[in-house]
Motif scaffolding. Structure first.
Motif, PDB file in Angstrom:
ATOM      1  N   VAL A 174       1.006  -1.478   0.190  1.00 59.03           N
ATOM      2  CA  VAL A 174      -0.126  -0.384   0.069  1.00 59.03           C
ATOM      3  C   VAL A 174       0.590   1.254  -0.215  1.00 59.03           C
ATOM      4  O   VAL A 174       1.940   1.424   0.530  1.00 59.03           O
ATOM      5  N   THR A 175       0.962   2.482  -0.919  1.00 59.91           N
ATOM      6  CA  THR A 175       1.637   3.063  -0.652  1.00 59.91           C
ATOM      7  C   THR A 175       0.942   4.675  -0.771  1.00 59.91           C
ATOM      8  O   THR A 175      -0.650   4.728  -0.753  1.00 59.91           O
ATOM      9  N   THR A 176       1.739   5.840  -0.423  1.00 62.32           N
ATOM     10  CA  THR A 176       0.900   7.340   0.044  1.00 62.32           C
ATOM     11  C   THR A 176       1.995   8.433  -1.011  1.00 62.32           C
ATOM     12  O   THR A 176       2.814   7.645  -1.378  1.00 62.32           O
ATOM     13  N   ARG A 177       1.471   9.390  -0.813  1.00 60.39           N
ATOM     14  CA  ARG A 177       2.614  10.263  -1.086  1.00 60.39           C
ATOM     15  C   ARG A 177       2.537  11.178  -0.173  1.00 60.39           C
ATOM     16  O   ARG A 177       1.992  11.693   1.201  1.00 60.39           O
ATOM     17  N   LEU A 236       2.254   6.559  10.044  1.00 54.73           N
ATOM     18  CA  LEU A 236       3.443   6.693  10.612  1.00 54.73           C
ATOM     19  C   LEU A 236       4.663   5.070   9.993  1.00 54.73           C
ATOM     20  O   LEU A 236       5.206   4.767  10.519  1.00 54.73           O
ATOM     21  N   GLY A 237       3.064   4.458   9.843  1.00 57.03           N
ATOM     22  CA  GLY A 237       3.388   3.194   9.303  1.00 57.03           C
ATOM     23  C   GLY A 237       4.322   3.044   7.362  1.00 57.03           C
ATOM     24  O   GLY A 237       5.588   2.155   7.663  1.00 57.03           O
ATOM     25  N   ALA A 238       5.204   4.408   7.919  1.00 57.60           N
ATOM     26  CA  ALA A 238       5.734   4.252   6.690  1.00 57.60           C
ATOM     27  C   ALA A 238       7.519   4.227   6.568  1.00 57.60           C
ATOM     28  O   ALA A 238       8.008   4.368   6.507  1.00 57.60           O
ATOM     29  N   VAL A 239       7.705   4.514   7.769  1.00 55.33           N
ATOM     30  CA  VAL A 239       8.525   4.840   8.382  1.00 55.33           C
ATOM     31  C   VAL A 239       9.017   3.915   9.380  1.00 55.33           C
ATOM     32  O   VAL A 239       8.898   3.368   9.905  1.00 55.33           O
ATOM     33  N   LEU A 240      10.733   3.222   8.425  1.00 53.86           N
ATOM     34  CA  LEU A 240      11.555   2.349   9.609  1.00 53.86           C
ATOM     35  C   LEU A 240      12.591   2.392  10.093  1.00 53.86           C
ATOM     36  O   LEU A 240      12.932   3.686   9.494  1.00 53.86           O
ATOM     37  N   GLY A 251       4.536  14.724  -2.868  1.00 52.94           N
ATOM     38  CA  GLY A 251       3.464  14.229  -3.817  1.00 52.94           C
ATOM     39  C   GLY A 251       4.240  12.708  -3.820  1.00 52.94           C
ATOM     40  O   GLY A 251       3.970  11.823  -5.204  1.00 52.94           O
ATOM     41  N   THR A 252       5.840  12.531  -3.316  1.00 52.10           N
ATOM     42  CA  THR A 252       6.636  11.009  -3.616  1.00 52.10           C
ATOM     43  C   THR A 252       5.874  10.008  -3.473  1.00 52.10           C
ATOM     44  O   THR A 252       5.393   9.958  -1.948  1.00 52.10           O
ATOM     45  N   GLN A 253       5.935   9.211  -4.023  1.00 46.24           N
ATOM     46  CA  GLN A 253       4.838   8.169  -3.864  1.00 46.24           C
ATOM     47  C   GLN A 253       6.133   6.772  -2.898  1.00 46.24           C
ATOM     48  O   GLN A 253       7.141   6.729  -3.458  1.00 46.24           O
ATOM     49  N   VAL A 254       5.236   6.825  -2.058  1.00 47.10           N
ATOM     50  CA  VAL A 254       6.499   5.696  -0.436  1.00 47.10           C
ATOM     51  C   VAL A 254       5.440   4.827   0.492  1.00 47.10           C
ATOM     52  O   VAL A 254       4.369   4.879  -0.174  1.00 47.10           O
ATOM     53  N   VAL A 255       6.379   3.234   0.278  1.00 46.72           N
ATOM     54  CA  VAL A 255       5.511   2.370   0.749  1.00 46.72           C
ATOM     55  C   VAL A 255       4.248   3.058   2.056  1.00 46.72           C
ATOM     56  O   VAL A 255       6.071   3.345   3.004  1.00 46.72           O
ATOM     57  N   ALA A 256       3.546   2.934   2.245  1.00 44.10           N
ATOM     58  CA  ALA A 256       3.013   3.404   3.713  1.00 44.10           C
ATOM     59  C   ALA A 256       2.829   1.990   4.560  1.00 44.10           C
ATOM     60  O   ALA A 256       2.355   1.980   6.023  1.00 44.10           O
ATOM     61  N   LEU A 257       2.384   0.485   4.064  1.00 48.47           N
ATOM     62  CA  LEU A 257       2.430  -0.860   5.186  1.00 48.47           C
ATOM     63  C   LEU A 257       3.376  -2.118   4.872  1.00 48.47           C
ATOM     64  O   LEU A 257       3.558  -1.708   3.586  1.00 48.47           O
TER      65      LEU A 257
END
Length: 370
Positions: A46-49, A305-309, A349-355
């Motif tokens: 799942v991705t987010t911006r 919060l789930g996008a940060v590892l 707007g950069t697409q990053v993984v959220a989960l």
């Protein structure tokens, strides 16, 4: 006529009975082949911006406090004979707050006065004896040794008198210390001492908030400490006008329980009338302007919060690049609810993984969930 692949295989290996066992073994190789193994399916993510942090200010909640809060205690121990104030009382400098039972200190003073009288009599007697021997020494009626002994006794008596007088001063002070007075005008925040309580020297019985200008006290989180502004605006609860304040001090060490630093902000002199009548401890909100972002430092952004590892070598996010993921290091500035505030060079707007960020590896191909 049917053509069974297994029959043909049996006929092929009927060359000799000795090869029957081997033929049975080889029969297994003539079974139809298994299904081919499919390649591993790319994980579904799942991705987010990345979102911009549009807020130009941030805030901390605190309280109004007196600049000086003085713990009050007796300088001697004893039994509390009287408590004359309650918490919240306004007191003036010199006002009596507590009294100790005076009997012990009174007896000590009487004993010290008696010691002084005795030492003074001894001193006078020793001095007369020294003077008498001095006159006799001039007339050759006594020896130098006898005179020296008398002079030494007189000197010792004088020193004992000095010591006795010092003990008397201490006894007089002790009678005064049996009465606890307000060292300054102000408000008693709390009063813990009770009549009949036996206390030791230095044991706190009350806390006095000294009369004077109030200060805004807040507790600064670790991620805000390095860039804490020196100017802010205090927004009192209840609709009062905003009050400009300046940073006076920051605690030298972090609180081990809350991991925050205590900070005090003083009210600008021109705005001191804005807090007249405000009760101590009243809640306020300090509002700060965000510092301008320097070149090359990255910008403040928001991500779920789930996008940060965090893998032990610093926080990161996975950005999506043409169907695969690449790690991008970020600076975690804070967590607010379900979102993380980060500093990054990635644009909005950069697409990053959220989960599912903990299952990925650099360069891994992924499928984006619609």
């Amino acid at each position: 006529m049917s053509h069974n692949p297994e029959d043909a295989c049996v006929r092929r290996f009927k060359i000799s009975p000795s090869l029957l066992f081997g033929g049975l073994v080889l029969l297994t190789g003539c079974q139809p082949s298994a299904e081919p193994v499919l390649d591993e399916v790319a994980p579904l993510v799942v991705t987010t911006r990345i979102q911009a942090s549009d807020a130009s200010t941030w805030s901390l909640t605190g309280t109004w406090q007196a600049r000086h809060e003085i713990p009050l205690s007796f300088r001697i121990g004893g039994k509390v004979a009287a408590r004359l104030v309650d918490a919240g009382a306004r007191v003036e400098m010199g006002q009596v707050l507590f009294r100790l039972d005076p009997r012990d200190v009174s007896q000590q003073r009487i004993a010290a006065e008696a010691q002084v009288a005795s030492a003074r009599a001894e001193t006078q007697n020793a001095e007369r004896e020294r003077a008498r021997l001095a006159d006799m020494l001039k007339r050759k009626l006594t020896s130098q040794q006898e005179y020296d002994r008398a002079a030494t006794s007189a000197q010792s008596a004088r020193e004992q008198l000095v010591a006795a007088e010092a003990e008397l001063v201490q006894a007089i002070n002790a009678t005064e210390y049996a009465v606890l007075k307000a060292p300054a005008s102000g408000i008693l925040l709390d009063v813990t001492g009770q009549q009949g309580q036996v206390v030791t020297a230095g044991q706190s019985l009350a806390t006095l908030a000294e009369k004077g200008p109030l200060e805004a006290e807040v507790y600064v989180p670790e991620d805000r400490r390095a860039q804490l502004p020196t100017r802010a605006v205090a927004d009192p609860i209840g609709g009062e006008p905003q009050i400009p304040v300046s940073l006076r001090e920051v605690a030298g060490a972090v609180d081990p329980a809350t991991r925050t630093w205590r900070a005090r902000f003083t009210i600008d002199p021109a705005a001191s009338d804005g807090v007249q009548g405000v009760a101590l401890g009243t809640t306020l909100t300090l509002r700060f302007k965000r510092p301008a972002e320097g070149p090359g430092e990255g910008a403040i952004r928001w991500v779920p919060l789930g996008a940060v590892l965090e893998r032990g070598d610093g926080p990161l996010v996975w950005r999506l690049v043409e169907g695969h993921v690449e790690a991008e290091a970020v600076t975690l500035l804070g967590i607010e609810g379900e979102h993380a505030r980060i500093r990054t060079r990635l644009p909005v707007g950069t697409q990053v993984v959220a989960l599912g960020v903990d299952r990925l590896q650099p360069g891994q191909t992924v499928r984006v969930r619609p």
